[in-house]
Structure formats: structure tokens, C-alpha cells
Design a protein around this motif. Structure first.
Motif, PDB file in Angstrom:
ATOM      1  N   ASP A   1       1.549   3.095  -3.874  1.00  0.00           N
ATOM      2  CA  ASP A   1       0.754   4.169  -3.283  1.00  0.00           C
ATOM      3  C   ASP A   1      -0.458   4.418  -4.173  1.00  0.00           C
ATOM      4  OD1 ASP A   1       0.100   6.099  -1.427  1.00  0.00           O
ATOM      5  OD2 ASP A   1       1.764   7.434  -1.914  1.00  0.00           O
TER       6      ASP A   1
ATOM      7  N   THR B   1      14.356   0.141  -4.160  1.00  0.00           N
ATOM      8  CA  THR B   1      13.242   0.281  -3.231  1.00  0.00           C
ATOM      9  C   THR B   1      11.963   0.499  -4.032  1.00  0.00           C
ATOM     10  OG1 THR B   1      14.709   1.365  -1.659  1.00  0.00           O
ATOM     11  CG2 THR B   1      12.355   1.616  -1.290  1.00  0.00           C
TER      12      THR B   1
ATOM     13  N   ARG C   1       7.886   1.427  -3.823  1.00  0.00           N
ATOM     14  CA  ARG C   1       6.839   2.000  -2.970  1.00  0.00           C
ATOM     15  C   ARG C   1       5.533   2.016  -3.745  1.00  0.00           C
ATOM     16  NH1 ARG C   1       7.272   8.014  -1.373  1.00  0.00           N
ATOM     17  NH2 ARG C   1       5.336   8.285  -2.460  1.00  0.00           N
TER      18      ARG C   1
END
Length: 63
Positions: free
Chosen positions: A42, A38, A40
Motif C-alpha cells: 500500500d 498475507t 498487503r
């Protein structure tokens, strides 16, 4: 023989450092990301882009 190995290792290490310093801070490089991981994207408190990769085994890599 040991001297040759030391010289080659030093040359490879120095070229790697030089390449890393030339990369832009927004260049994530070629970190392999398997299909079961996964990712992510940011931003941190200073507004810099961050990337977190969570691998299947629970290992987390943050850039």
C-alpha cells in the motif's frame, strides 16, 4: 575473553547499522514470508510504499 566477545559483538552491530543505512528506503530486505502469511502492499499518506505482513498467528509486521 569477555573483551574479545565485546569487540566481536560491537563489530557485528556496527556493520549491521552501516548496512541498514546503505539500503534504499524501497528495499524491503529479506524478511521471510511463509506461505500461510498475507502480504498487503500500500502507500501511506505521504505516498511512501508500505508493506504489511499478517502471519498465521495474528502477528502483523509493518514496514
Amino acid at each position: 575473553m569477555r573483551t574479545l566477545v565485546l569487540i566481536i559483538s560491537l563489530a557485528v552491530g556496527l556493520s549491521t547499522i552501516a548496512r541498514a543505512q546503505m539500503m534504499s528506503p524501497n528495499d524491503w530486505g529479506n524478511v521471510p514470508v511463509p506461505a500461510d502469511a498475507t502480504v498487503r502492499l500500500d502507500r501511506d499518506a505521504k505516498g511512501n510504499e508500505t508493506r504489511e505482513i499478517t502471519y498465521a498467528g495474528g502477528v502483523v509486521a509493518r514496514q
